[in-house]
Design an enzyme around this catalytic site. Structure first.
Site, PDB file in Angstrom:
ATOM      1  N   ARG A   1       0.045 -48.203 -13.670  1.00  0.00           N
ATOM      2  CA  ARG A   1       0.136 -49.211 -12.609  1.00  0.00           C
ATOM      3  C   ARG A   1      -0.669 -50.419 -13.037  1.00  0.00           C
ATOM      4  NH1 ARG A   1      -1.878 -44.525 -10.813  1.00  0.00           N
ATOM      5  NH2 ARG A   1      -0.664 -43.175  -9.434  1.00  0.00           N
TER       6      ARG A   1
ATOM      7  N   ARG B   1      -3.306   3.234   8.603  1.00  0.00           N
ATOM      8  CA  ARG B   1      -3.624   2.056   7.795  1.00  0.00           C
ATOM      9  C   ARG B   1      -2.458   1.081   7.787  1.00  0.00           C
ATOM     10  NH1 ARG B   1      -4.726   4.611   1.976  1.00  0.00           N
ATOM     11  NH2 ARG B   1      -5.997   2.731   1.764  1.00  0.00           N
TER      12      ARG B   1
ATOM     13  N   ARG C   1      -3.699  -1.543  -6.249  1.00  0.00           N
ATOM     14  CA  ARG C   1      -2.899  -2.763  -6.124  1.00  0.00           C
ATOM     15  C   ARG C   1      -3.347  -3.730  -7.209  1.00  0.00           C
ATOM     16  NH1 ARG C   1      -5.924  -4.210  -0.593  1.00  0.00           N
ATOM     17  NH2 ARG C   1      -7.935  -4.703  -1.469  1.00  0.00           N
TER      18      ARG C   1
ATOM     19  N   HIS D   1     -16.503  -8.190   1.415  1.00  0.00           N
ATOM     20  CA  HIS D   1     -15.449  -9.070   1.922  1.00  0.00           C
ATOM     21  C   HIS D   1     -15.611 -10.482   1.371  1.00  0.00           C
ATOM     22  CE1 HIS D   1     -13.686 -11.885   4.893  1.00  0.00           C
ATOM     23  NE2 HIS D   1     -12.701 -11.007   4.879  1.00  0.00           N
TER      24      HIS D   1
ATOM     25  N   GLY E   1      -8.242  -6.576   4.199  1.00  0.00           N
ATOM     26  CA  GLY E   1      -9.101  -6.640   5.375  1.00  0.00           C
ATOM     27  C   GLY E   1      -8.535  -7.454   6.530  1.00  0.00           C
TER      28      GLY E   1
ATOM     29  N   GLU F   1      13.237 -45.582  -6.055  1.00  0.00           N
ATOM     30  CA  GLU F   1      12.324 -45.290  -4.951  1.00  0.00           C
ATOM     31  C   GLU F   1      12.808 -45.871  -3.624  1.00  0.00           C
ATOM     32  OE1 GLU F   1       8.479 -47.040  -5.787  1.00  0.00           O
ATOM     33  OE2 GLU F   1       9.396 -48.674  -6.901  1.00  0.00           O
TER      34      GLU F   1
ATOM     35  N   ARG G   1       4.615 -50.050 -15.460  1.00  0.00           N
ATOM     36  CA  ARG G   1       5.300 -50.646 -14.313  1.00  0.00           C
ATOM     37  C   ARG G   1       4.827 -52.080 -14.116  1.00  0.00           C
ATOM     38  NH1 ARG G   1       4.233 -47.908  -8.621  1.00  0.00           N
ATOM     39  NH2 ARG G   1       2.248 -49.000  -8.830  1.00  0.00           N
TER      40      ARG G   1
ATOM     41  N   TYR H   1      11.260 -35.074 -17.418  1.00  0.00           N
ATOM     42  CA  TYR H   1       9.798 -34.912 -17.357  1.00  0.00           C
ATOM     43  C   TYR H   1       9.288 -35.130 -15.938  1.00  0.00           C
ATOM     44  CZ  TYR H   1       9.349 -40.000 -17.085  1.00  0.00           C
ATOM     45  OH  TYR H   1       9.440 -41.307 -16.683  1.00  0.00           O
TER      46      TYR H   1
ATOM     47  N   GLY I   1      10.301 -42.560  -8.011  1.00  0.00           N
ATOM     48  CA  GLY I   1       9.012 -42.814  -7.361  1.00  0.00           C
ATOM     49  C   GLY I   1       9.055 -42.136  -6.013  1.00  0.00           C
ATOM     50  N   THR I   2       8.684 -40.862  -5.987  1.00  0.00           N
ATOM     51  CA  THR I   2       8.925 -40.071  -4.775  1.00  0.00           C
ATOM     52  C   THR I   2       7.942 -40.372  -3.646  1.00  0.00           C
ATOM     53  OG1 THR I   2       7.796 -38.281  -5.915  1.00  0.00           O
ATOM     54  CG2 THR I   2      10.192 -38.186  -5.825  1.00  0.00           C
ATOM     55  N   ASN I   3       6.884 -41.152  -3.919  1.00  0.00           N
ATOM     56  CA  ASN I   3       6.020 -41.543  -2.797  1.00  0.00           C
ATOM     57  C   ASN I   3       6.769 -42.507  -1.884  1.00  0.00           C
ATOM     58  OD1 ASN I   3       4.075 -40.052  -4.034  1.00  0.00           O
ATOM     59  ND2 ASN I   3       2.913 -41.797  -4.805  1.00  0.00           N
ATOM     60  N   ASP I   4       7.257 -43.611  -2.473  1.00  0.00           N
ATOM     61  CA  ASP I   4       8.015 -44.565  -1.666  1.00  0.00           C
ATOM     62  C   ASP I   4       9.339 -43.966  -1.215  1.00  0.00           C
ATOM     63  OD1 ASP I   4       6.935 -47.145  -0.992  1.00  0.00           O
ATOM     64  OD2 ASP I   4       6.625 -47.442  -3.136  1.00  0.00           O
TER      65      ASP I   4
ATOM     66  N   MET J   1      -5.854  -6.781   8.477  1.00  0.00           N
ATOM     67  CA  MET J   1      -5.396  -6.012   9.629  1.00  0.00           C
ATOM     68  C   MET J   1      -6.234  -4.744   9.709  1.00  0.00           C
ATOM     69  SD  MET J   1      -1.403  -6.809   9.363  1.00  0.00           S
ATOM     70  CE  MET J   1      -1.425  -6.263   7.710  1.00  0.00           C
TER      71      MET J   1
ATOM     72  N   LYS K   1       0.833  -1.203   0.000  1.00  0.00           N
ATOM     73  CA  LYS K   1       0.000   0.000   0.000  1.00  0.00           C
ATOM     74  C   LYS K   1       0.865   1.249   0.000  1.00  0.00           C
ATOM     75  CE  LYS K   1      -3.740  -0.484   2.479  1.00  0.00           C
ATOM     76  NZ  LYS K   1      -4.358  -0.728   3.796  1.00  0.00           N
TER      77      LYS K   1
ATOM     78  N   SER L   1      12.899 -43.526 -13.280  1.00  0.00           N
ATOM     79  CA  SER L   1      11.729 -42.738 -12.895  1.00  0.00           C
ATOM     80  C   SER L   1      11.699 -42.700 -11.369  1.00  0.00           C
ATOM     81  CB  SER L   1      10.462 -43.389 -13.445  1.00  0.00           C
ATOM     82  OG  SER L   1       9.348 -42.676 -12.968  1.00  0.00           O
TER      83      SER L   1
ATOM     84  N   CYS M   1       7.475 -39.755 -10.966  1.00  0.00           N
ATOM     85  CA  CYS M   1       6.089 -40.196 -11.130  1.00  0.00           C
ATOM     86  C   CYS M   1       5.333 -40.240  -9.808  1.00  0.00           C
ATOM     87  CB  CYS M   1       6.037 -41.546 -11.829  1.00  0.00           C
ATOM     88  SG  CYS M   1       6.822 -42.863 -10.886  1.00  0.00           S
TER      89      CYS M   1
HETATM   90  P1  ADP Z   1      -7.636  -2.363   3.717  1.00  0.00           P
HETATM   91  O1  ADP Z   1      -6.210  -2.737   3.633  1.00  0.00           O
HETATM   92  O2  ADP Z   1      -8.434  -3.258   4.568  1.00  0.00           O
HETATM   93  O3  ADP Z   1      -8.222  -2.096   2.382  1.00  0.00           O
HETATM   94  P2  ADP Z   1      -7.333   0.481   4.049  1.00  0.00           P
HETATM   95  O4  ADP Z   1      -6.164   0.949   4.822  1.00  0.00           O
HETATM   96  O5  ADP Z   1      -7.185   0.539   2.583  1.00  0.00           O
HETATM   97  O6  ADP Z   1      -7.680  -0.984   4.523  1.00  0.00           O
HETATM   98  O7  ADP Z   1      -8.534   1.367   4.523  1.00  0.00           O
HETATM   99  C1  ADP Z   1      -9.839   0.994   4.740  1.00  0.00           C
HETATM  100  C2  ADP Z   1     -10.783   2.000   4.116  1.00  0.00           C
HETATM  101  O8  ADP Z   1     -10.548   3.315   4.571  1.00  0.00           O
HETATM  102  C3  ADP Z   1     -10.653   2.042   2.630  1.00  0.00           C
HETATM  103  O9  ADP Z   1     -11.921   2.088   2.054  1.00  0.00           O
HETATM  104  C4  ADP Z   1      -9.911   3.310   2.357  1.00  0.00           C
HETATM  105  O10 ADP Z   1     -10.193   3.822   1.115  1.00  0.00           O
HETATM  106  C5  ADP Z   1     -10.383   4.205   3.510  1.00  0.00           C
HETATM  107  N1  ADP Z   1      -9.360   5.209   3.838  1.00  0.00           N
HETATM  108  C6  ADP Z   1      -8.121   4.955   4.261  1.00  0.00           C
HETATM  109  N2  ADP Z   1      -7.427   6.100   4.434  1.00  0.00           N
HETATM  110  C7  ADP Z   1      -8.267   7.107   4.120  1.00  0.00           C
HETATM  111  C8  ADP Z   1      -8.123   8.528   4.087  1.00  0.00           C
HETATM  112  N3  ADP Z   1      -6.970   9.119   4.385  1.00  0.00           N
HETATM  113  N4  ADP Z   1      -9.183   9.242   3.720  1.00  0.00           N
HETATM  114  C9  ADP Z   1     -10.347   8.641   3.394  1.00  0.00           C
HETATM  115  N5  ADP Z   1     -10.546   7.317   3.406  1.00  0.00           N
HETATM  116  C10 ADP Z   1      -9.503   6.541   3.755  1.00  0.00           C
HETATM  117 MG    MG Z   2      -7.726  -0.819   1.149  1.00  0.00          MG
HETATM  118 MG    MG Z   3      -8.934  -2.779   6.803  1.00  0.00          MG
END
Ligand code: ADP
Ligand code: MG
Ligand code: MG
Length: 906
Positions: free
Chosen positions: A596, A99, A372, A490, A108, A779, A652, A885, A800-803, A110, A28, A798, A865
């Site tokens: 087999r 963030r 991203r 989500h 989502g 094997e 075999r 192979y 035979g990585t299981n055995d 963290m 990010k 060949s 194999c």
């Molecule tokens: P995640 O990694 O879970 O997507 P984000 O850090 O991107 O979490 O943020 C969660 C939400 O908050 C997102 O919808 C993002 O666009 C919004 N957000 C984060 N920073 C700001 C900001 N400075 N102003 C307005 N919205 C923000």
């Molecule tokens: Mg985000």
């Molecule tokens: Mg989040």
């Protein structure tokens, strides 16, 4: 102060970092910097590096604050200068978001905190400055809610309970007689803040912090802390992300999508993440903030007009209603939309991959908050790569590398049978969030899904909406169904990432967690009832709907062609019968790496002849029974050779211990006595005598052929005659006869003598000859170590990585369940060695075997194999070990082909 830089600022089209610095700044942070550098409007801010996260786990809060305080204070001053606001000020308060952002995206997983810097006086200033008290108080209540949850630990008490803050909001809405949170007035929101704070105080015994700096440090540290929360740990485990990486923290000036009707917030994809279609799409909400769109609080609206119309059609919403209630951003804010559209094109061209974007419109002005590479389904992955190739955005090598081998698996999964679908009862329709066909029994909680899954049952996880806590349950479910949330919810995003079927936002469903029921259209569906989901249409069916094999399209074919072009290693299949061989051949297998033969002995009358052979008193009796098996085997081999049309077929010789072929229950033994006329006492005695203490190390493999040469003779004759018959029909045959379980070169020599003698007999009888090769499985560890001696006799190896895994590690594959899970948990093992090749142990033996074999026969053909032949990281290892192979089960052939191309390109 140390000389290491801990904080990187960005803003106003400048940045200290850039998009390449993902390790240090997280995905990010690096992309926020890069967006600034390419001139895209991003609110100013700074990134605290991932290295500080590691320091946090060493030094703790105090140590880290001391270490980074000067840099953070300076970076905040930079934001103040750019925005003209002041952090902690009582007339123009600067608010920030805090963030998290790891190197690999963990959507989502963290925690994020918005509107940080607010307190009772700042909120008044904000109300005054904006002339919009409702907006100020809405921001404040959100802040208290997020900070209370993330930093102060205000969580629901049990799984059936609602979020404590949401409960207070619901109560408030009820009191005021309103449906949406947007209908709450400034005074209502002020009251909410008061109630929130009181609840925090009561549950956590802490006062809500009023000092913005205290708030900031609390938030930063809790982002670091969240790296080790349960769901982040699970997510890393599922996605192979190392714990050492750590997360960065991004602090950024807030922009507000909740300022009124000219403000909005949304998420968008530059292409369709479910199907791969080259169509800009996404969802937004007017007068909303942050995660409102994904959380499914209100029905999100589509960004483009095209998308909006498609959505309305799928939902059965009329054009008038759509226009009035759910218009697109394109219609509502045309100027901002146009800029967004330009930016999305710019970003996709710049990053040369499908982008997942977050944006906010504050009073008509567009701000980008994230970009991203977007998560996508397997089908979308292939389509996007092939489209971008033909659009000239990426080259062939990149297109191949963009496609993750393991994800091809999704494309090979069955789909619903059209006829069965027609007759199925549709009980609801939601959004086609992630394609696929899923059938299973309804469960309502992630932990129940896990429990039912371990009982070997198929489950559909049904939720009002999902949250990161549900990850483990989603992982084991066949499919996911939610009542709330859109295409970017989500559930939808995570399901697409997992390649799991998902129907989201099926609003007609009334889900009750307490009674564990779904009410829909006058029906009640209970926990344990069967339902089916069509992730491509959004339809939900009652009961189980029949499925059929997937249909693969042109893009898949094109990708396979490219994989073939760049791979240096060939891919063969393990197939025991013509039908499997056909499937494998269709997927592009260039040969059979393992047939087999014992599997041919189980069907119908064959097993009887086999049992007669085993029960015979002497060689003469055995030969009599083997004569019955000969024509059957010959026919099977002919079928196989015909399908493979001149590609090599490795067969075999008989491998498993004989006791696997005889009946063990009294009843079956009686039947056998009746059928053969042999006395039950004799059968019993023979079965008893076949009993072994360690059958896997017992009388099996070439030990059978060397003690009962007539078995090898029969099989050789069947093979040579079949090959000659098929060649007579004008179809070339490349026969490779493989001797199993050799540990001593003399074992192989003995078998090879038998094979060559019989072959020459057949040639003399027919006055004709064909080519064939004799090789061996490697094997037994001793075979790998003495491979130079074995290569004096063998014409191919060949592995035979299981055995080989079994014998090298001393792990019985059938008994591993008792200790493997513990070993993985304790970190003694990283993965199941029967799935992922143990490079340091088994892998070393494999390398040594290849090296020693080729020291005698430089051109020695070497393959593998075992099950590992279809597992991408093992395929990569095989490439590096110089194998010619890999051979795997038919349905894994495409995966192995792509993995082989990756290995060659990396
Ligand atoms: P995640 O990694 O879970 O997507 P984000 O850090 O991107 O979490 O943020 C969660 C939400 O908050 C997102 O919808 C993002 O666009 C919004 N957000 C984060 N920073 C700001 C900001 N400075 N102003 C307005 N919205 C923000
Ligand atoms: Mg985000
Ligand atoms: Mg989040």
């Amino acid at each position: 102060m140390s000389s290491v830089k801990h904080v990187y600022t960005f803003g106003n089209k400048k940045a200290e970092g850039n998009g390449k610095m993902k390790e240090l700044l997280g995905g990010k942070g690096a992309n926020l910097a890069e967006m600034n550098l390419v001139g895209i409007p991003v609110p100013p801010g700074f990134t605290i590096t991932t290295e500080v996260c590691a320091e946090y786990y060493e030094k703790g809060r105090e140590g880290v604050v001391e270490m980074i305080r000067p840099e953070v204070e300076k970076a905040i001053r930079d934001i103040e200068e750019q925005t003209g606001m002041k952090f902690g000020d009582n007339s123009a308060p600067l608010l920030v978001s805090v963030r998290s952002g790891a190197r690999a995206s963990m959507p989502g997983m963290m925690d994020t905190i918005l509107n940080l810097g607010l307190n009772d006086s700042a909120v008044e200033a904000m109300a005054k400055r904006s002339g919009n008290p409702r907006f100020a108080w809405d921001s404040y209540r959100r802040f208290v809610q997020m900070y209370g949850d993330v930093v102060l630990g205000m969580k629901p008490v049990s799984k059936e309970d609602e979020d404590p803050f949401e409960e207070i909001i619901d109560h408030m809405k009820h009191e005021k007689g309103v449906k949406n949170d947007t209908e709450l007035s400034a005074d209502d929101l002020r009251e909410l803040v008061k109630r929130f704070k009181a609840a925090v105080k009561e549950q956590t015994k802490q006062d809500f912090p009023t000092d913005p700096w205290e708030q900031l440090w609390g938030a930063v540290m809790s982002v670091f802390q969240s790296w080790m929360n349960e769901r982040a740990i699970l997510y890393r485990k599922l996605n192979n992300i190392p714990a050492e990486w750590g997360t960065a923290v991004n602090v950024q000036a807030m922009v507000f999508g909740n300022m009124g009707d000219k403000s909005a917030t949304g998420v968008a994809f530059t292409r369709d993440a479910a199907t791969g279609e080259d169509l800009f799409n996404g969802e937004y909400l007017v007068n909303a903030q942050g995660e409102d769109v994904v959380a499914g609080i209100r029905t999100p609206q589509q960004i483009t007009l095209e998308g909006s119309r498609r959505w309305a059609e799928a939902q059965g919403v009329s054009e008038e209603e759509r226009k009035a209630k759910y218009p697109s951003l394109e219609e509502v804010m045309p100027a901002a939309y146009k800029e967004l559209d330009e930016i999305q094109q710019h970003l996709e061209e710049y990053f040369k991959d499908m982008q997942d974007l977050e944006f906010t419109i504050q009073d008509g002005k567009l701000w980008m908050l994230q970009t991203r590479s977007g998560k996508r389904t397997g089908a979308a992955m292939v389509k996007i790569a092939m489209d971008m190739l033909s659009q000239g955005l990426i080259d062939e090598q990149t297109a191949v590398l963009r496609c993750e081998p393991a994800k091809l698996d999704e494309l090979l999964h069955p789909i619903f049978d059209k006829a069965a679908m027609k007759n199925a009862e549709v009980i609801a329709k939601g959004l086609p969030a992630s394609p696929g066909a899923a059938t299973g029994q309804v469960v309502f909680f992630a932990e129940d899904a896990e429990k039912v899954y371990t009982e070997g049952r198929k489950v559909i996880l049904v939720r009002i909406e999902t949250s990161p806590e549900d990850l483990a349950g989603m992982h084991v479910a066949e499919g996911i169904l939610t009542a709330r949330g859109g295409m970017t919810s989500h559930a939808a995003v995570v399901a697409r990432g997992m390649g799991k079927c998902c129907v989201s936002g099926a609003g007609e469903l009334v889900i009750d967690y307490k009674t564990k029921t779904i009410k829909v259209g006058g029906k009640t569906i209970k926990e344990g009832d069967w339902i089916s989901l069509n992730g491509s249409t959004g339809e939900v069916y009652l009961g189980q709907v029949a499925t059929k094999a997937a249909e693969l399209d042109g893009d898949f074919g094109k990708l396979m062609e490219l994989a073939g072009k760049y791979a240096t290693m060939k891919v063969r299949a393990n197939a025991d019968n013509p039908a499997d061989a056909k499937t494998a051949f269709g997927f592009g297998a260039e040969g059979i790496g393992l047939c087999r033969t014992e599997h041919m002995f189980f069907e119908g009358s064959r097993i009887l002849a086999m049992r007669e052979m085993i029960l015979a008193d002497d060689e003469a009796g055995r030969r009599l029974a083997l004569d019955k098996l000969l024509p059957i085997q010959r026919e099977d081999f002919e079928g196989l050779f015909e399908v493979m049309q001149g590609y090599p077929v490795t067969v075999r010789l008989l491998d498993p211990p004989l006791h696997e072929f005889v009946p063990h229950t009294e009843k079956e033994q009686m039947e056998l006595a009746k059928e053969t006329g042999i006395s039950i006492e004799k059968i019993r005695a023979r079965v008893d005598s076949l009993h072994e203490v360690n059958p896997m190390l017992g009388h099996r493999g070439c030990r059978l052929g060397n003690t009962y040469p007539e078995i090898t003779e029969m099989q050789t004759r069947a093979l040579i005659e079949a090959a000659m018959n098929v060649e007579k029909r004008g179809i070339p045959v490349k026969l490779e006869i493989m001797v199993p379980l050799v540990g001593n070169h003399k074992e192989l020599r003995y078998q090879k003598n038998i094979i060559d003698t019989v072959a020459n007999q057949v040639f003399a009888e027919r006055n004709d000859r064909i080519k064939y090769m004799v090789g061996t499985m490697i094997e037994v560890p001793r075979a790998a170590i003495t491979a130079n001696q074995i290569a004096e006799v063998a014409e191919f190896f060949s592995f035979g990585t299981n055995d080989l895994t079994q014998m090298t590690l001393g792990f019985s594959r059938d008994d591993i369940g008792k200790f493997l899970p513990v070993y993985i948990k304790q970190g003694i093992l990283k993965a199941d060695p029967f799935q992922v090749l143990d490079r340091n142990g088994v892998g070393q033996l494999l390398r040594e075997g290849v090296m020693k074999g080729r020291s005698v026969l430089p051109e020695l053909k070497c393959g593998i194999c075992g099950e590992h032949g279809g597992e991408p990281s093992s395929v990569e290892f095989c490439h590096s070990a110089g194998l010619n192979y890999v051979s795997c089960s038919p349905f894994r052939v495409p995966i192995a082909r792509l993995a082989a191309a990756h290995a060659a390109l990396k």
